[in-house]
Design an enzyme around this catalytic site. Sequence first.
Site, PDB file in Angstrom:
ATOM      1  N   HIS A  64     -84.663  50.273  27.976  1.00 13.95           N
ATOM      2  CA  HIS A  64     -84.069  51.059  26.901  1.00 13.95           C
ATOM      3  C   HIS A  64     -83.276  50.113  26.011  1.00 13.95           C
ATOM      4  O   HIS A  64     -82.819  49.057  26.442  1.00 13.95           O
ATOM      5  CB  HIS A  64     -83.158  52.149  27.469  1.00 13.95           C
ATOM      6  N   ARG A  85     -80.100  56.247  25.613  1.00 15.61           N
ATOM      7  CA  ARG A  85     -80.129  57.491  26.402  1.00 15.61           C
ATOM      8  C   ARG A  85     -79.240  57.324  27.634  1.00 15.61           C
ATOM      9  O   ARG A  85     -79.275  56.290  28.304  1.00 15.61           O
ATOM     10  CB  ARG A  85     -81.571  57.772  26.830  1.00 15.61           C
ATOM     11  N   GLU A 186     -88.652  59.932  44.159  1.00 19.00           N
ATOM     12  CA  GLU A 186     -88.866  61.101  45.006  1.00 19.00           C
ATOM     13  C   GLU A 186     -89.630  60.702  46.275  1.00 19.00           C
ATOM     14  O   GLU A 186     -90.436  59.766  46.267  1.00 19.00           O
ATOM     15  CB  GLU A 186     -89.679  62.154  44.245  1.00 19.00           C
ATOM     16  N   SER A 205     -85.138  62.459  33.602  1.00 17.36           N
ATOM     17  CA  SER A 205     -84.517  62.694  32.293  1.00 17.36           C
ATOM     18  C   SER A 205     -85.104  63.958  31.676  1.00 17.36           C
ATOM     19  O   SER A 205     -85.775  64.744  32.339  1.00 17.36           O
ATOM     20  CB  SER A 205     -84.758  61.490  31.366  1.00 17.36           C
ATOM     21  N   ASN A 228     -96.895  55.753  36.630  1.00 15.27           N
ATOM     22  CA  ASN A 228     -97.351  55.527  38.011  1.00 15.27           C
ATOM     23  C   ASN A 228     -97.719  56.880  38.612  1.00 15.27           C
ATOM     24  O   ASN A 228     -97.279  57.931  38.128  1.00 15.27           O
ATOM     25  CB  ASN A 228     -96.240  54.880  38.847  1.00 15.27           C
TER      26      ASN A 228
END
Length: 265
Positions: A64, A85, A186, A205, A228
């Site tokens: 970013h 962000r 996750e 996000s 991915n």
Amino acid sequence: MDSPFELAHAAADHIARATGVQQHHIALVLGSGWGGAADLVGETTATLEASEIPGFSAPAVEGHVATIRSALTPDGKRALVLGARTHYYEGKGVRAVAHGVRTAAAAGCRVVVLTNGCGGLNADWAPGTPVLISDHINLTAASPLEGATFVDLTDLYSARLRAVARSVDPSLAEGVYAQFTGPHYETPAEVQYAKRIGADLVGMSTALEAIAARHAGLEVFGISLVTNLAAGIGTEPLSHEEVLEAGRAAGPRISRLLADVIAAI
């Protein structure tokens, strides 16, 4: 300042003074892989350091950028390009996460483009595939809205803008994005849970920003870059370097796509 909206107006006033532009029309929040779009949207007429604008700080994530740009599109619109962000996992609070889109609304924007890099749950979507966001599932257990603030999210992600995007590229798929808190990826079980409740994409996000954007009166266009296959869907271990590499590989193509969509809005 006690009110997040007062802070957003202070930021918008700072941007207006520093750029010489009294009103912007469209805002872009550029996530992982999407940064190149800033150079294609139009002529950059001003670049501001995010940390100098009230309520903003330099991004904490590699990939970013630390600037906010004002760009003049070929059709004369003004685009506010938000490279800075704030993610929920940074621990700065939900107000900080929503500050960018609230500032965009205070700056006069009527449309916000939310982009991200994400994990894909559909094995047919190879890394580098852009996917329109048709809806989201907010798994953060948080909201950017405070108090008795009730907002209808039935059509949060604009069907009109998705149709515009498909007029530019009819091959674009669409899906439901699930926001987890992060910063860890996750687990395979969590991915299967997300899949069973209707998610096609997982990331860290966008959903909280989209809710705040709708409350602020913005029309929301969301698009993800599958960087991915999510845990348990693919066989490769997950890493941020993989996300960055997928973004670099797809960057020129998706940036051109996004610029063409913005030109068509």
